[in-house]
Design an enzyme around this catalytic site. Structure first.
Site, mmCIF file in Angstrom:
data_model
loop_
_atom_site.group_PDB
_atom_site.id
_atom_site.type_symbol
_atom_site.label_atom_id
_atom_site.label_comp_id
_atom_site.label_asym_id
_atom_site.label_seq_id
_atom_site.Cartn_x
_atom_site.Cartn_y
_atom_site.Cartn_z
ATOM 1 N N CYS A 66 8.483 0.451 -7.835
ATOM 2 C CA CYS A 66 7.396 -0.448 -8.241
ATOM 3 C C CYS A 66 6.606 0.048 -9.456
ATOM 4 C CB CYS A 66 6.443 -0.675 -7.078
ATOM 5 S SG CYS A 66 7.286 -1.323 -5.634
ATOM 6 N N ASP A 126 10.758 -9.519 4.817
ATOM 7 C CA ASP A 126 9.951 -9.874 3.654
ATOM 8 C C ASP A 126 9.015 -11.017 3.998
ATOM 9 O OD1 ASP A 126 8.956 -10.326 1.097
ATOM 10 O OD2 ASP A 126 10.869 -9.875 0.165
ATOM 11 N N ARG A 128 6.546 -12.032 1.927
ATOM 12 C CA ARG A 128 5.836 -12.443 0.720
ATOM 13 C C ARG A 128 5.863 -13.949 0.529
ATOM 14 N NH1 ARG A 128 8.263 -8.025 -3.346
ATOM 15 N NH2 ARG A 128 10.121 -8.594 -2.199
HETATM 16 ZN ZN LIG Z 1 6.689 0.091 -4.027
#
Ligand SMILES: [Zn+2]
Length: 192
Positions: A66, A126, A128
């Protein structure tokens, strides 16, 4: 969606000069998302959807990519002839939150991969949600973007809001994130 939009402010960075604006999503929770964008946006801006990752973005964690991706995106946006925007979404740990992410890391220390750890804690792999992204594009009047991503799920999630073409994101592999990247490729269909 109950949405509040802040004023627009200047944000000089080590990569170049940007503008910044916050989009506050008010549901059963409140999230202050951020958009960091070029002063001039052309017809097809380069867009990066970045989900908050405190450990990677701030502490330089090598468990994921990230932090490197964030830096890469900022540099590419500065180079883009149509400008671009980084949409920083406050959905830590694929949406499970920081506390649960640390517990997931502890399971990874015991040998689970990223998806197995989330499932073991009772979360889908996930969580998101990209609905806010549609609102942001509408606000900026953006109908077409060049999305910086390797994640086909992201393209699919936002294709209902804008026309999307894709640019690959190329970041390095290290001994800590090798397994993480492999799971992204094998289990989540990432185009690495
Ligand atoms: Zn990350």
């Amino acid at each position: 969606m109950d949405l509040k939009i802040s004023e627009r402010a200047k944000l000089p960075t080590k990569y170049g000069d940007f503008l910044i604006q916050s989009f506050q999503e008010n549901r059963e929770y409140t999230k202050d998302h951020l958009v960091v964008f070029s002063q001039k946006l052309g017809n097809v801006p380069l867009v990066r959807l970045h989900s908050e990752c405190l450990t990677g973005d701030v502490f330089g964690s090598l468990k994921c990519d990230c932090g490197t991706e964030l830096e890469y995106a900022m540099k590419e946006i500065v180079k883009s002839k149509d400008g671009g925007m980084l949409i920083y979404l406050r959905q830590e740990g694929r949406g499970i939150g920081l506390f649960n992410k640390v517990n997931a890391y502890a399971l990874q220390d015991k040998g689970r991969d990223t998806i197995e750890a989330n499932l073991e804690l009772g979360f889908p792999s996930d969580l998101r949600d990209y609905e806010i992204v549609g609102e942001i594009f509408r606000y900026f009047g953006i109908g077409e973007i060049n999305l910086l991503t390797n994640n086909p799920l992201k393209i699919e999630s936002i294709q209902k809001y804008v026309k999307v073409s894709r640019t690959s994101i190329i970041v390095g592999c290290n001994k800590h994130n090798k397994d993480y990247l492999q799971v992204k490729k094998d289990k989540m269909g990432h185009l690495l």
